[in-house]
Design a protein around this motif. Structure first.
Motif, PDB file in Angstrom:
ATOM      1  N   TRP A  96       1.181  -1.240   0.206  1.00  0.00           N
ATOM      2  CA  TRP A  96      -0.065  -0.198  -0.008  1.00  0.00           C
ATOM      3  C   TRP A  96       1.169   1.858   0.136  1.00  0.00           C
ATOM      4  N   SER A  97       1.791   0.980   0.794  1.00  0.00           N
ATOM      5  CA  SER A  97       2.694   2.240   0.312  1.00  0.00           C
ATOM      6  C   SER A  97       3.019   2.625  -1.346  1.00  0.00           C
ATOM      7  N   LEU A  98       2.926   2.077  -2.008  1.00  0.00           N
ATOM      8  CA  LEU A  98       3.186   2.112  -3.065  1.00  0.00           C
ATOM      9  C   LEU A  98       2.525   3.220  -3.774  1.00  0.00           C
ATOM     10  N   LEU A  99       1.252   3.059  -3.639  1.00  0.00           N
ATOM     11  CA  LEU A  99      -0.536   3.244  -3.956  1.00  0.00           C
ATOM     12  C   LEU A  99      -0.345   5.175  -4.769  1.00  0.00           C
ATOM     13  N   ALA A 100       0.392   6.047  -3.938  1.00  0.00           N
ATOM     14  CA  ALA A 100       0.573   6.695  -4.405  1.00  0.00           C
ATOM     15  C   ALA A 100       2.030   7.197  -5.338  1.00  0.00           C
ATOM     16  N   LEU A 101       2.481   6.472  -5.636  1.00  0.00           N
ATOM     17  CA  LEU A 101       3.424   7.046  -6.471  1.00  0.00           C
ATOM     18  C   LEU A 101       3.357   5.870  -7.943  1.00  0.00           C
ATOM     19  N   MET A 102       2.429   5.048  -7.812  1.00  0.00           N
ATOM     20  CA  MET A 102       1.752   4.080  -8.584  1.00  0.00           C
ATOM     21  C   MET A 102       0.742   4.620  -9.448  1.00  0.00           C
ATOM     22  N   THR A 103      -0.413   5.544  -8.419  1.00  0.00           N
ATOM     23  CA  THR A 103      -0.983   6.244  -9.083  1.00  0.00           C
ATOM     24  C   THR A 103      -0.744   8.198  -9.387  1.00  0.00           C
ATOM     25  N   ALA A 104       0.790   7.955  -8.879  1.00  0.00           N
ATOM     26  CA  ALA A 104       0.525   9.195  -9.612  1.00  0.00           C
ATOM     27  C   ALA A 104       1.406   9.107 -11.000  1.00  0.00           C
ATOM     28  N   ALA A 105       1.896   8.138 -10.972  1.00  0.00           N
ATOM     29  CA  ALA A 105       2.679   7.414 -12.530  1.00  0.00           C
ATOM     30  C   ALA A 105       1.940   7.389 -13.501  1.00  0.00           C
ATOM     31  N   SER A 106       0.189   6.840 -12.902  1.00  0.00           N
ATOM     32  CA  SER A 106      -0.871   6.330 -13.662  1.00  0.00           C
ATOM     33  C   SER A 106      -1.257   6.973 -14.916  1.00  0.00           C
ATOM     34  N   GLY A 107      -0.913   8.383 -14.705  1.00  0.00           N
ATOM     35  CA  GLY A 107      -1.405   9.436 -15.625  1.00  0.00           C
ATOM     36  C   GLY A 107      -2.933  10.081 -15.310  1.00  0.00           C
ATOM     37  N   THR A 108      -3.600   9.993 -15.773  1.00  0.00           N
ATOM     38  CA  THR A 108      -5.029  11.223 -15.487  1.00  0.00           C
ATOM     39  C   THR A 108      -6.313  10.305 -15.749  1.00  0.00           C
ATOM     40  N   MET A 109      -6.087   8.933 -15.589  1.00  0.00           N
ATOM     41  CA  MET A 109      -7.182   7.867 -15.755  1.00  0.00           C
ATOM     42  C   MET A 109      -8.401   8.739 -14.795  1.00  0.00           C
ATOM     43  N   SER A 110      -9.939   8.643 -15.002  1.00  0.00           N
ATOM     44  CA  SER A 110     -10.537   8.654 -13.639  1.00  0.00           C
ATOM     45  C   SER A 110     -10.236   7.374 -13.045  1.00  0.00           C
ATOM     46  N   PRO A 111     -11.392   7.749 -11.691  1.00  0.00           N
ATOM     47  CA  PRO A 111     -10.654   7.082 -10.769  1.00  0.00           C
ATOM     48  C   PRO A 111     -11.594   5.894  -9.866  1.00  0.00           C
ATOM     49  N   PHE A 112     -13.291   6.100 -10.823  1.00  0.00           N
ATOM     50  CA  PHE A 112     -13.536   4.579 -10.861  1.00  0.00           C
ATOM     51  C   PHE A 112     -13.564   3.461 -12.048  1.00  0.00           C
ATOM     52  N   GLN A 113     -12.981   4.802 -13.021  1.00  0.00           N
ATOM     53  CA  GLN A 113     -12.589   3.764 -14.231  1.00  0.00           C
ATOM     54  C   GLN A 113     -11.523   3.106 -13.657  1.00  0.00           C
ATOM     55  N   LEU A 114     -10.140   3.951 -13.125  1.00  0.00           N
ATOM     56  CA  LEU A 114      -9.061   3.539 -12.655  1.00  0.00           C
ATOM     57  C   LEU A 114      -9.047   2.264 -11.756  1.00  0.00           C
ATOM     58  N   ALA A 115      -9.943   2.035 -10.460  1.00  0.00           N
ATOM     59  CA  ALA A 115     -10.554   1.313  -9.863  1.00  0.00           C
ATOM     60  C   ALA A 115     -10.760  -0.173 -10.534  1.00  0.00           C
ATOM     61  N   ALA A 116     -11.810  -0.085 -11.374  1.00  0.00           N
ATOM     62  CA  ALA A 116     -12.611  -0.908 -11.787  1.00  0.00           C
ATOM     63  C   ALA A 116     -11.365  -1.546 -13.245  1.00  0.00           C
ATOM     64  N   ILE A 117     -10.637  -1.551 -13.789  1.00  0.00           N
ATOM     65  CA  ILE A 117      -9.137  -1.563 -14.096  1.00  0.00           C
ATOM     66  C   ILE A 117      -8.231  -2.795 -13.526  1.00  0.00           C
ATOM     67  N   THR A 118      -8.005  -1.811 -12.000  1.00  0.00           N
ATOM     68  CA  THR A 118      -7.137  -2.686 -11.082  1.00  0.00           C
ATOM     69  C   THR A 118      -7.761  -3.472 -10.394  1.00  0.00           C
ATOM     70  N   PHE A 119      -8.673  -3.381 -10.278  1.00  0.00           N
ATOM     71  CA  PHE A 119      -9.984  -4.696  -9.184  1.00  0.00           C
ATOM     72  C   PHE A 119      -9.358  -5.475 -10.352  1.00  0.00           C
ATOM     73  N   ALA A 120      -9.988  -5.350 -11.416  1.00  0.00           N
ATOM     74  CA  ALA A 120      -9.728  -6.847 -12.671  1.00  0.00           C
ATOM     75  C   ALA A 120      -8.775  -7.727 -12.772  1.00  0.00           C
ATOM     76  N   ILE A 121      -7.637  -6.061 -12.704  1.00  0.00           N
ATOM     77  CA  ILE A 121      -6.156  -6.851 -12.398  1.00  0.00           C
ATOM     78  C   ILE A 121      -5.395  -7.355 -11.296  1.00  0.00           C
ATOM     79  N   GLY A 122      -6.750  -6.999 -10.225  1.00  0.00           N
ATOM     80  CA  GLY A 122      -6.044  -7.888  -9.064  1.00  0.00           C
ATOM     81  C   GLY A 122      -6.486  -8.807  -8.923  1.00  0.00           C
TER      82      GLY A 122
END
Length: 296
Positions: A16-42
């Protein structure tokens, strides 16, 4: 073994300590879109395990309350967190939302077989003070205009602490069920994205790598590790040690040039590390039981 469960749970905090760095590096994707994709990968590691060992699918047959707690915890936390950040300054909202480790430590006294001691509370409070030192740069300025955001942040803290504590009460439930939680959270996030957001895709390979990294680690493997940790480890120690996440996150952001080193970070390091060691005092000094002793 409690030590093993606690250590596995702590790996979730590291991820979880990597969350901020990876989120900042992921661009400007909308929050719920990002959650949908990352939870699918998870969910993929769990899906692959079920494909290899289909006999484990029966472990997903759980009472409705298990699914309600799991989906409510994962989806509810992220929905409230996004709401808080949209309706209040990030500093105040982030600090309020990160009350959940303290709530876990205090709330653990309500769990069967657990006993709240003074050093658990003192360690959690020290961690909270360290978190304050990291997040609050120029003090807090609460404004009634942000009450919706503040309220969402408080509910965010109670949601994740409640999820963690209730998960402990279902320690007999296999961690395989987290796969279902992730899939359901992905689906709900996708629906919210369609209803509320504009689709924005990563602009390049590095942003896609960050999105995939988010799904594999802080929004993926971390939830499996946390589920196992709170069920089999020392939940009071994990609650207090969770304050290491904002510390490690700040150090990582500093390392990658997103934040400047300061005495404030050094003070936070002392408070959080000292608080975690104080909360873990009983485990550190505990002599191994015969069942835990190494084989000769």
């Amino acid at each position: 073994m409690k030590v093993r469960g606690t250590l596995i749970g702590f790996t979730a905090i590291i991820m979880w300590s990597l969350l901020a760095l990876m989120t900042a590096a992921s661009g400007t994707m909308s929050p719920f879109q990002l959650a949908a994709i990352t939870f699918a990968i998870g969910s993929l590691p769990g899906v692959l395990l079920l494909a290899v060992k289909p006999e484990r699918i029966k472990l997903l047959r759980q009472p409705p309350k298990v699914w309600l707690i799991g989906i409510g915890g994962l989806f509810g936390y992220h929905a409230l967190y996004f709401t808080a950040l949209r309706n209040a300054p990030a500093v105040e909202a982030g600090l309020i939302a990160y009350l959940w480790p303290l709530l876990i430590v205090v709330g653990s006294a309500l769990l069967p077989g657990e006993r709240l001691r003074w050093f658990h509370v003192a360690g959690a409070i020290a961690g909270l003070a360290g978190t304050f030192a990291i997040i609050s740069r120029s003090g807090l300025n609460f404004d009634q205009a942000y009450l919706v955001g503040y309220g969402a942040a408080f509910l965010c803290a109670f949601t994740w602490s409640g999820y963690s504590l209730l998960t402990r009460r279902f320690e007999a439930v296999s961690t395989d069920v987290v796969t279902g939680f992730c899939l359901a959270t992905s689906a709900l996030s996708f629906l919210c994205h369609l209803a509320l957001e504009t689709t924005v895709w990563p602009a390049n390979g590095s942003e896609w790598a960050a999105v995939i990294g988010l799904g594999l680690l802080p929004v993926g493997a971390a939830f499996y590790a946390w589920d196992y940790g709170v069920k089999n480890g020392d939940i009071q120690i994990l609650g207090a040690a969770s304050y290491a996440a904002p510390l490690l996150s700040t150090l990582i952001l500093t390392l990658f040039g997103f934040a400047e080193p300061s005495l404030r970070i050094g003070l936070a390091c002392l408070l959080i590390t000292g608080g975690a060691m104080l909360a873990a005092k009983e485990m550190i000094r505990r002599k191994p039981k015969l069942s835990e002793a190494p084989a000769e």
